[in-house]
Design a protein around this motif. Structure first.
Motif, PDB file in Angstrom:
ATOM      1  N   THR A  93       2.601  -1.426 -55.576  1.00 41.08           N
ATOM      2  CA  THR A  93       2.283  -2.998 -55.103  1.00 41.08           C
ATOM      3  C   THR A  93       3.279  -4.105 -54.519  1.00 41.08           C
ATOM      4  O   THR A  93       3.207  -4.459 -53.500  1.00 41.08           O
ATOM      5  CB  THR A  93       1.269  -3.620 -56.658  1.00 41.08           C
ATOM      6  OG1 THR A  93       0.370  -2.276 -56.794  1.00 41.08           O
ATOM      7  CG2 THR A  93       0.543  -4.797 -55.174  1.00 41.08           C
ATOM      8  N   LEU A 142       1.993   1.646 -60.309  1.00 36.56           N
ATOM      9  CA  LEU A 142       1.439   0.317 -60.169  1.00 36.56           C
ATOM     10  C   LEU A 142       1.558  -0.642 -59.341  1.00 36.56           C
ATOM     11  O   LEU A 142       1.561  -1.203 -58.508  1.00 36.56           O
ATOM     12  CB  LEU A 142      -0.260   0.212 -60.842  1.00 36.56           C
ATOM     13  CG  LEU A 142      -0.922  -0.271 -60.337  1.00 36.56           C
ATOM     14  CD1 LEU A 142      -2.221   0.356 -60.542  1.00 36.56           C
ATOM     15  CD2 LEU A 142      -0.515  -1.825 -60.881  1.00 36.56           C
ATOM     16  N   ARG A 157       9.082   6.265 -55.786  1.00 30.88           N
ATOM     17  CA  ARG A 157       8.696   5.177 -56.152  1.00 30.88           C
ATOM     18  C   ARG A 157       9.753   4.826 -53.841  1.00 30.88           C
ATOM     19  O   ARG A 157       8.981   4.269 -53.473  1.00 30.88           O
ATOM     20  CB  ARG A 157       8.346   4.336 -56.777  1.00 30.88           C
ATOM     21  CG  ARG A 157       7.736   4.410 -57.779  1.00 30.88           C
ATOM     22  CD  ARG A 157       7.558   2.946 -59.127  1.00 30.88           C
ATOM     23  NE  ARG A 157       8.517   3.933 -59.614  1.00 30.88           N
ATOM     24  CZ  ARG A 157       8.471   3.492 -60.753  1.00 30.88           C
ATOM     25  NH1 ARG A 157       7.605   4.502 -61.473  1.00 30.88           N
ATOM     26  NH2 ARG A 157       9.568   3.080 -61.774  1.00 30.88           N
ATOM     27  N   THR A 210      -2.430   6.650 -53.434  1.00 31.16           N
ATOM     28  CA  THR A 210      -1.447   7.442 -54.481  1.00 31.16           C
ATOM     29  C   THR A 210      -2.922   8.428 -55.328  1.00 31.16           C
ATOM     30  O   THR A 210      -3.922   8.134 -55.710  1.00 31.16           O
ATOM     31  CB  THR A 210      -0.436   6.436 -55.438  1.00 31.16           C
ATOM     32  OG1 THR A 210      -1.738   5.631 -56.276  1.00 31.16           O
ATOM     33  CG2 THR A 210      -0.348   5.178 -54.777  1.00 31.16           C
ATOM     34  N   ASN A 249      -4.058   2.332 -55.880  1.00 27.77           N
ATOM     35  CA  ASN A 249      -3.529   2.496 -56.547  1.00 27.77           C
ATOM     36  C   ASN A 249      -4.181   3.515 -57.446  1.00 27.77           C
ATOM     37  O   ASN A 249      -5.059   2.824 -58.182  1.00 27.77           O
ATOM     38  CB  ASN A 249      -2.563   1.435 -57.466  1.00 27.77           C
ATOM     39  CG  ASN A 249      -1.420   0.880 -56.854  1.00 27.77           C
ATOM     40  OD1 ASN A 249      -0.559   1.197 -56.337  1.00 27.77           O
ATOM     41  ND2 ASN A 249      -1.371  -0.725 -56.289  1.00 27.77           N
ATOM     42  N   ASN A 271      -6.975  -1.262 -57.444  1.00 25.33           N
ATOM     43  CA  ASN A 271      -6.373  -0.750 -58.717  1.00 25.33           C
ATOM     44  C   ASN A 271      -7.053  -0.161 -59.832  1.00 25.33           C
ATOM     45  O   ASN A 271      -8.169  -0.071 -60.066  1.00 25.33           O
ATOM     46  CB  ASN A 271      -6.029  -1.699 -59.036  1.00 25.33           C
ATOM     47  CG  ASN A 271      -4.355  -2.359 -58.818  1.00 25.33           C
ATOM     48  OD1 ASN A 271      -3.826  -1.604 -57.549  1.00 25.33           O
ATOM     49  ND2 ASN A 271      -4.371  -3.339 -59.175  1.00 25.33           N
TER      50      ASN A 271
END
Length: 268
Positions: free
Chosen positions: A126, A122, A74, A16, A93, A141
Motif C-alpha cells: 500500500t 499489505l 514486493r 494480490t 490487498n 483490504n
C-alpha cells in the motif's frame, strides 16, 4: 454511488492473492468493467488459468508472479508495474495465510510468513503504490471476522487481521481528503483454499462449531466488498449472520469474550 465512494468502472486494479479464492473472484467481478487487471500471486500457472478464464471480458489482464511474503517479491510487483507503464487506481490487498493450532506448537517459519504476508506485505505494498495511484482511487483490504476476537488456535491470524481492520479504518480517514476511498471487508467462514493451507501437516484443525451459520460464498463476499468501496463504507461484514456477529463481538466486553472462548476451548 455516494460522492465519497470509488467507481470501479474502467478501473486499473492490482489484485494480490489472485490465483484462487477471493482474489480470483475479485478478478471475475471486475473483469467485465475494468480497463486493466494486474493479477499477483506466487503460482504462475494458476494465474494464467484465471487470465484464460477471463479473456473474453473487457479488461486487459496481466499476470505478475511474486512472493509477497518477501521484500524481493514486493519489489518485483513495483518493478512489474513500472515496466508495463501501469499506474493503478485500485489496490485489492487479498493475499493472506492462516495457521490452525496452538501458537506454542506452531512452525516459526509459518508464523513469520503469516506476519509478512498478512501485515507487512499489505502495509508496504500500500505504501509503495499510493504515490502511483491517480485520484480518485480505491483500496480494498481483506480482513476477517476473526479480527474482532482473541482466537485460541488461530492467534496470529486473528491478531494480524485485527491490524488490517484498524489500519484500514485509519487510512480511510487519512486518505479521504485525497479522494482515495479505503474499505475493509471482514468475512466469516468462506469456502476457499484458506482452510486447506491453514491446516498443519499432522492434520491439526480448528474448532468449526457454529461456522455453518456464518458461511457465505466468495461471490457474496466480493460483491459486498465492492459495494462498500463504491458507497464509501470503511468496513463491511458481509452476510446477515456475519454482520450481526461482527456487531456483537465488537460490543461484548473483552472479559466476557475471553470467558466464552475459554469455555469453547475447554470442550475440544
Amino acid at each position: 454511488m455516494m460522492a465519497n465512494g470509488f467507481s470501479v468502472e474502467n478501473c486499473r486494479a492490482v489484485i494480490t492473492g489472485a490465483s484462487s479464492g477471493l482474489g480470483a473472484e475479485f478478478a471475475r467481478q471486475l473483469a467485465p468493467q475494468a480497463e486493466l487487471l494486474v493479477l499477483v500471486a506466487r503460482r504462475g500457472e494458476a494465474l494464467e488459468s484465471v487470465k484464460t478464464e477471463l479473456s473474453a471480458n473487457k479488461a486487459r489482464i496481466l499476470c505478475c508472479v511474486a512472493d509477497l511474503a518477501t521484500d524481493g517479491g514486493r519489489a518485483a510487483v513495483c518493478s512489474f508495474l513500472s515496466a508495463n507503464g501501469v499506474n493503478p487506481n485500485l489496490l485489492i490487498n487479498n493475499a493472506g495465510l492462516g495457521d490452525y493450532g496452538s501458537f506454542a506448537s506452531s512452525s516459526a517459519d509459518k508464523t513469520r510468513t503469516q506476519i509478512e504476508l498478512n501485515v507487512t506485505a499489505l502495509t508496504m505494498l500500500t505504501h509503495a503504490l499510493l504515490p502511483r495511484m491517480e485520484a480518485p482511487a480505491g483500496i480494498v483490504n481483506v480482513s476477517s471476522l476473526a479480527s474482532t476476537l482473541p482466537m485460541p488456535d488461530l492467534a496470529v491470524y486473528a491478531a494480524s487481521k485485527a491490524y488490517v481492520t484498524s489500519f484500514s479504518e485509519a487510512l480511510s480517514i487519512e486518505l479521504a481528503p485525497k479522494r482515495i476511498t479505503v474499505s475493509c471487508v471482514c468475512p466469516g467462514p468462506t469456502p476457499t483454499n484458506f482452510s486447506k493451507s491453514a491446516k498443519r501437516a499432522d492434520g491439526t484443525d480448528t474448532n468449526r462449531e457454529g461456522q455453518g451459520l456464518l458461511r457465505i460464498p466468495p461471490e457474496q463476499v466480493v460483491h459486498e466488498a465492492l459495494s462498500a468501496l463504491q458507497h464509501g463504507r470503511p468496513c463491511v461484514f458481509p452476510g446477515f449472520g456475519v454482520s450481526i456477529a461482527g456487531r456483537l463481538f465488537r460490543m461484548v466486553p473483552r472479559r466476557m469474550l475471553r470467558w466464552l472462548l475459554k469455555r469453547r476451548a475447554a470442550k475440544e
